[in-house]
Write a protein that holds these residues in place. Structure first.
Motif, PDB file in Angstrom:
ATOM      1  N   VAL A   3       4.224  -3.538   0.220  1.00  0.00           N
ATOM      2  CA  VAL A   3       4.947  -4.792   0.402  1.00  0.00           C
ATOM      3  C   VAL A   3       4.546  -5.486   1.691  1.00  0.00           C
ATOM      4  O   VAL A   3       4.679  -6.708   1.810  1.00  0.00           O
ATOM      5  N   SER A   4       4.023  -4.729   2.655  1.00  0.00           N
ATOM      6  CA  SER A   4       3.601  -5.339   3.913  1.00  0.00           C
ATOM      7  C   SER A   4       2.342  -6.179   3.750  1.00  0.00           C
ATOM      8  O   SER A   4       2.074  -7.070   4.562  1.00  0.00           O
ATOM      9  N   PHE A   5       1.550  -5.912   2.714  1.00  0.00           N
ATOM     10  CA  PHE A   5       0.243  -6.557   2.559  1.00  0.00           C
ATOM     11  C   PHE A   5       0.131  -7.407   1.299  1.00  0.00           C
ATOM     12  O   PHE A   5      -0.630  -8.378   1.267  1.00  0.00           O
ATOM     13  N   PHE A   6       0.879  -7.040   0.262  1.00  0.00           N
ATOM     14  CA  PHE A   6       0.793  -7.741  -1.023  1.00  0.00           C
ATOM     15  C   PHE A   6       2.130  -8.409  -1.351  1.00  0.00           C
ATOM     16  O   PHE A   6       3.186  -7.835  -1.096  1.00  0.00           O
ATOM     17  N   PRO A   7       2.122  -9.589  -1.940  1.00  0.00           N
ATOM     18  CA  PRO A   7       3.379 -10.239  -2.336  1.00  0.00           C
ATOM     19  C   PRO A   7       3.969  -9.573  -3.581  1.00  0.00           C
ATOM     20  O   PRO A   7       3.271  -9.397  -4.581  1.00  0.00           O
ATOM     21  N   LYS A   8       5.252  -9.190  -3.509  1.00  0.00           N
ATOM     22  CA  LYS A   8       5.938  -8.556  -4.652  1.00  0.00           C
ATOM     23  C   LYS A   8       5.016  -7.565  -5.358  1.00  0.00           C
ATOM     24  O   LYS A   8       4.567  -7.804  -6.491  1.00  0.00           O
ATOM     25  N   ALA A 173      -0.989  -4.758   8.831  1.00  0.00           N
ATOM     26  CA  ALA A 173       0.212  -5.187   8.110  1.00  0.00           C
ATOM     27  C   ALA A 173       1.223  -4.041   8.023  1.00  0.00           C
ATOM     28  O   ALA A 173       2.423  -4.242   8.255  1.00  0.00           O
ATOM     29  N   MET A 174       0.750  -2.826   7.680  1.00  0.00           N
ATOM     30  CA  MET A 174       1.656  -1.680   7.609  1.00  0.00           C
ATOM     31  C   MET A 174       2.213  -1.325   8.981  1.00  0.00           C
ATOM     32  O   MET A 174       3.404  -1.025   9.129  1.00  0.00           O
ATOM     33  N   VAL A 179       6.632  -0.778  12.637  1.00  0.00           N
ATOM     34  CA  VAL A 179       7.080  -0.948  14.018  1.00  0.00           C
ATOM     35  C   VAL A 179       8.334  -1.806  14.073  1.00  0.00           C
ATOM     36  O   VAL A 179       9.259  -1.543  14.860  1.00  0.00           O
ATOM     37  N   THR A 180       8.384  -2.826  13.223  1.00  0.00           N
ATOM     38  CA  THR A 180       9.583  -3.665  13.166  1.00  0.00           C
ATOM     39  C   THR A 180      10.812  -2.848  12.790  1.00  0.00           C
ATOM     40  O   THR A 180      11.927  -3.106  13.262  1.00  0.00           O
ATOM     41  N   ASN A 181      10.609  -1.841  11.938  1.00  0.00           N
ATOM     42  CA  ASN A 181      11.716  -0.989  11.482  1.00  0.00           C
ATOM     43  C   ASN A 181      11.755   0.359  12.205  1.00  0.00           C
ATOM     44  O   ASN A 181      12.377   1.304  11.719  1.00  0.00           O
ATOM     45  N   TRP A 182      11.108   0.441  13.370  1.00  0.00           N
ATOM     46  CA  TRP A 182      11.002   1.711  14.074  1.00  0.00           C
ATOM     47  C   TRP A 182      12.356   2.365  14.381  1.00  0.00           C
ATOM     48  O   TRP A 182      12.479   3.592  14.265  1.00  0.00           O
ATOM     49  N   PRO A 183      13.394   1.613  14.790  1.00  0.00           N
ATOM     50  CA  PRO A 183      14.681   2.270  15.074  1.00  0.00           C
ATOM     51  C   PRO A 183      15.221   3.085  13.894  1.00  0.00           C
ATOM     52  O   PRO A 183      15.902   4.084  14.083  1.00  0.00           O
ATOM     53  N   LYS A 184      14.902   2.677  12.654  1.00  0.00           N
ATOM     54  CA  LYS A 184      15.363   3.413  11.480  1.00  0.00           C
ATOM     55  C   LYS A 184      14.455   4.602  11.136  1.00  0.00           C
ATOM     56  O   LYS A 184      14.855   5.493  10.392  1.00  0.00           O
ATOM     57  N   LEU A 185      13.247   4.585  11.671  1.00  0.00           N
ATOM     58  CA  LEU A 185      12.244   5.553  11.230  1.00  0.00           C
ATOM     59  C   LEU A 185      11.941   6.634  12.258  1.00  0.00           C
ATOM     60  O   LEU A 185      11.371   7.670  11.916  1.00  0.00           O
ATOM     61  N   ARG A 186      12.290   6.417  13.506  1.00  0.00           N
ATOM     62  CA  ARG A 186      11.849   7.295  14.581  1.00  0.00           C
ATOM     63  C   ARG A 186      12.360   8.728  14.463  1.00  0.00           C
ATOM     64  O   ARG A 186      11.755   9.660  15.006  1.00  0.00           O
ATOM     65  N   GLN A 193       2.951  10.058  14.216  1.00  0.00           N
ATOM     66  CA  GLN A 193       1.683  10.294  13.541  1.00  0.00           C
ATOM     67  C   GLN A 193       1.587   9.475  12.252  1.00  0.00           C
ATOM     68  O   GLN A 193       0.527   8.946  11.914  1.00  0.00           O
ATOM     69  N   ARG A 194       2.696   9.383  11.550  1.00  0.00           N
ATOM     70  CA  ARG A 194       2.683   8.654  10.275  1.00  0.00           C
ATOM     71  C   ARG A 194       2.360   7.178  10.504  1.00  0.00           C
ATOM     72  O   ARG A 194       1.635   6.573   9.706  1.00  0.00           O
ATOM     73  N   VAL A 195       2.876   6.604  11.582  1.00  0.00           N
ATOM     74  CA  VAL A 195       2.592   5.199  11.870  1.00  0.00           C
ATOM     75  C   VAL A 195       1.176   5.025  12.416  1.00  0.00           C
ATOM     76  O   VAL A 195       0.429   4.140  11.991  1.00  0.00           O
ATOM     77  N   GLN A 196       0.788   5.886  13.340  1.00  0.00           N
ATOM     78  CA  GLN A 196      -0.494   5.713  14.028  1.00  0.00           C
ATOM     79  C   GLN A 196      -1.697   6.136  13.172  1.00  0.00           C
ATOM     80  O   GLN A 196      -2.712   5.482  13.140  1.00  0.00           O
ATOM     81  N   GLU A 197      -1.563   7.265  12.457  1.00  0.00           N
ATOM     82  CA  GLU A 197      -2.712   7.819  11.740  1.00  0.00           C
ATOM     83  C   GLU A 197      -2.650   7.598  10.234  1.00  0.00           C
ATOM     84  O   GLU A 197      -3.634   7.188   9.610  1.00  0.00           O
ATOM     85  N   ASP A 198      -1.497   7.863   9.630  1.00  0.00           N
ATOM     86  CA  ASP A 198      -1.409   7.827   8.173  1.00  0.00           C
ATOM     87  C   ASP A 198      -1.572   6.424   7.605  1.00  0.00           C
ATOM     88  O   ASP A 198      -2.044   6.266   6.474  1.00  0.00           O
ATOM     89  N   THR A 199      -1.174   5.400   8.375  1.00  0.00           N
ATOM     90  CA  THR A 199      -1.367   4.039   7.875  1.00  0.00           C
ATOM     91  C   THR A 199      -2.857   3.723   7.727  1.00  0.00           C
ATOM     92  O   THR A 199      -3.285   3.114   6.743  1.00  0.00           O
TER      93      THR A 199
END
Length: 420
Positions: A3-8, A173-174, A179-186, A193-199
């Motif tokens: 959803v970060s890169f493609f519309p719907k 995009a990911m 990062v915008t939703n980091w407070p919910k994901l941290r 690692q999931r944000v920095q490497e897996d994306t």
């Protein structure tokens, strides 16, 4: 992830598949003849193929370029007004450009296959009848091959440059989305690692698999008619005898056998790859904590965590070993399969060396395309493990239960926190 890169994303991919199928069916139902209206008619029936790179600016190809741009423009404008997205130029236009270059790359292989017939027939004539062929004739055909090769290199370099930027845009995009939703994901295990490497790994792997899949489909579209036409030269297949479109049937049956064989042999690998990533993340996380806290990363703790890494990897190596037995064995059999099924025809003297070369190449292209899952299975295993790691982010953002392994980790972590 999407959803970060493609519309719907769900609707987008369904519409893209449907629109592509419509375009392909329309092309073969008569769309390729529409070019005659603007002076770009298809090749005349029975006319010999154009040798070399001039085929890429012949009338049929010029009409294909117009046709492709027309359908792409309709699709792009629809999504631009229906669901505007900040990354739609990259996710739609550049995706289509990569697909276009993939098709051109397939047609380069078709051009090489068309070259093989006259070259190897001339080669056979030269070695069977002395002084019947001049060196200049052979050099001229070699020059045609060299030009095709230069075009292949040019397309490859340009496409890889575009793909590199495409992958990083998807990663960007990911990254921005998470990062915008980091407070919910941290709080999720290994979130950094999931944000920095897996994306990055996810975008790279998805692009590679997507291009390989598109290449397989386009290769089938381009080479199946060639293989069907070459089937007329086949006397009979071993154990089967004479059947219509024998080469197409043989390629399909052989590929289904290989796909099922390796899918069953490697069915456990995706889950084990995911467990490898989990134990690695737990070990790495303890080491990071130990950099700032002298009470963390003690030798007993690190020893236990590394023992988990060792145990998980050794189990993975065992399962991958028997998978590689089947994979390597099938690969060896695949290398000689087309030659084996041609033995009755070769023994009957029904084909020339040029036709044999064309059949071998076309059969190999079609067979490898049908075997997409066979060749891509290790990459699919890696992608599934990355997807499972990023799926914890998706579940958190959508208020859904975490995947089982992440849920168990969170429960254990909460127990450890309570005990301390």
């Amino acid at each position: 992830m999407f959803v970060s890169f493609f519309p719907k994303p769900k609707l987008f991919f369904l519409s893209a598949a449907a629109w592509t199928l419509f375009g392909v069916l329309l092309w073969f139902a008569g769309g390729r003849d529409f070019g005659a209206i603007i002076g770009l008619p298809p090749a005349a029936a029975g006319s010999p193929p154009i040798l070399g790179i001039p085929v890429f600016w012949s009338a049929p190809f010029l009409w294909f370029y117009v046709y492709f741009v027309f359908l792409l423009s309709i699709f792009y404008l629809f999504w631009r007004f229906y669901a505007p997205h900040p990354w739609q130029n990259w996710s739609i236009l550049v995706s289509a450009l990569i697909l276009f270059f993939t098709y051109i790359n397939v047609e380069i292989y078709v051009a090489i296959n068309n070259w093989r017939g006259p070259f190897f027939d001339l080669f056979q004539k030269a070695i069977t009848t002395p002084n019947s062929v001049t060196a200049a004739e052979l050099y001229s055909l070699f020059w045609i091959y060299a030009l095709i090769g230069m075009m292949f290199v040019s397309v490859y370099v340009v496409m890889r440059f575009i793909v590199s930027h495409y992958i990083f845009r998807w990663r960007t995009a990911m990254n921005d989305f998470y990062v915008t939703n980091w407070p919910k994901l941290r709080h999720i295990e290994g979130a950094s690692q999931r944000v920095q490497e897996d994306t990055m790994r996810f975008s790279t792997t998805m692009e590679a698999l997507g291009v390989a899949f598109a290449d397989s489909i386009l290769t089938l579209i381009a080479f199946l008619p060639v293989l069907a036409g070459l089937s007329q030269h086949i006397t009979a297949l071993p154990l089967v005898g004479s059947i219509p479109y024998s080469l197409v049937v043989a390629a399909l049956a052989w590929s289904i056998f290989g796909t099922v064989l390796l899918a069953v042999a490697g069915i456990k690998l995706p889950g084990m790859e995911f467990r490898n990533q989990r134990v690695e993340a737990a070990y790495r996380k303890e080491l990071v904590y130990g950099e700032d806290d002298p009470n963390r990363a003690t030798p007993p703790t690190l020893g236990e965590l590394f023992q988990n890494v060792r145990r998980t990897y050794f189990r993975y190596y065992f399962h991958y070993a028997y998978f590689n037995v089947f994979r390597a064995g099938f690969g060896q059999a695949d290398a000689i399969f087309s030659a084996v099924i041609l033995i009755p025809t070769i023994a009957a003297g029904r084909i020339t060396m040029g036709i044999w070369q064309q059949i071998s190449t076309a059969f190999g292209q079609v067979s490898s395309s049908f075997q997409y899952l066979v060749t891509a299975w290790p990459t699919i295993v890696e992608l599934i493990s990355i997807y499972k790691r990023l799926q914890a982010f998706e579940a958190t953002l959508h208020g859904e239960p975490l995947p089982e392994l992440d849920r168990r980790y969170m429960e254990k972590h909460a127990q450890d926190q309570g005990a301390s």
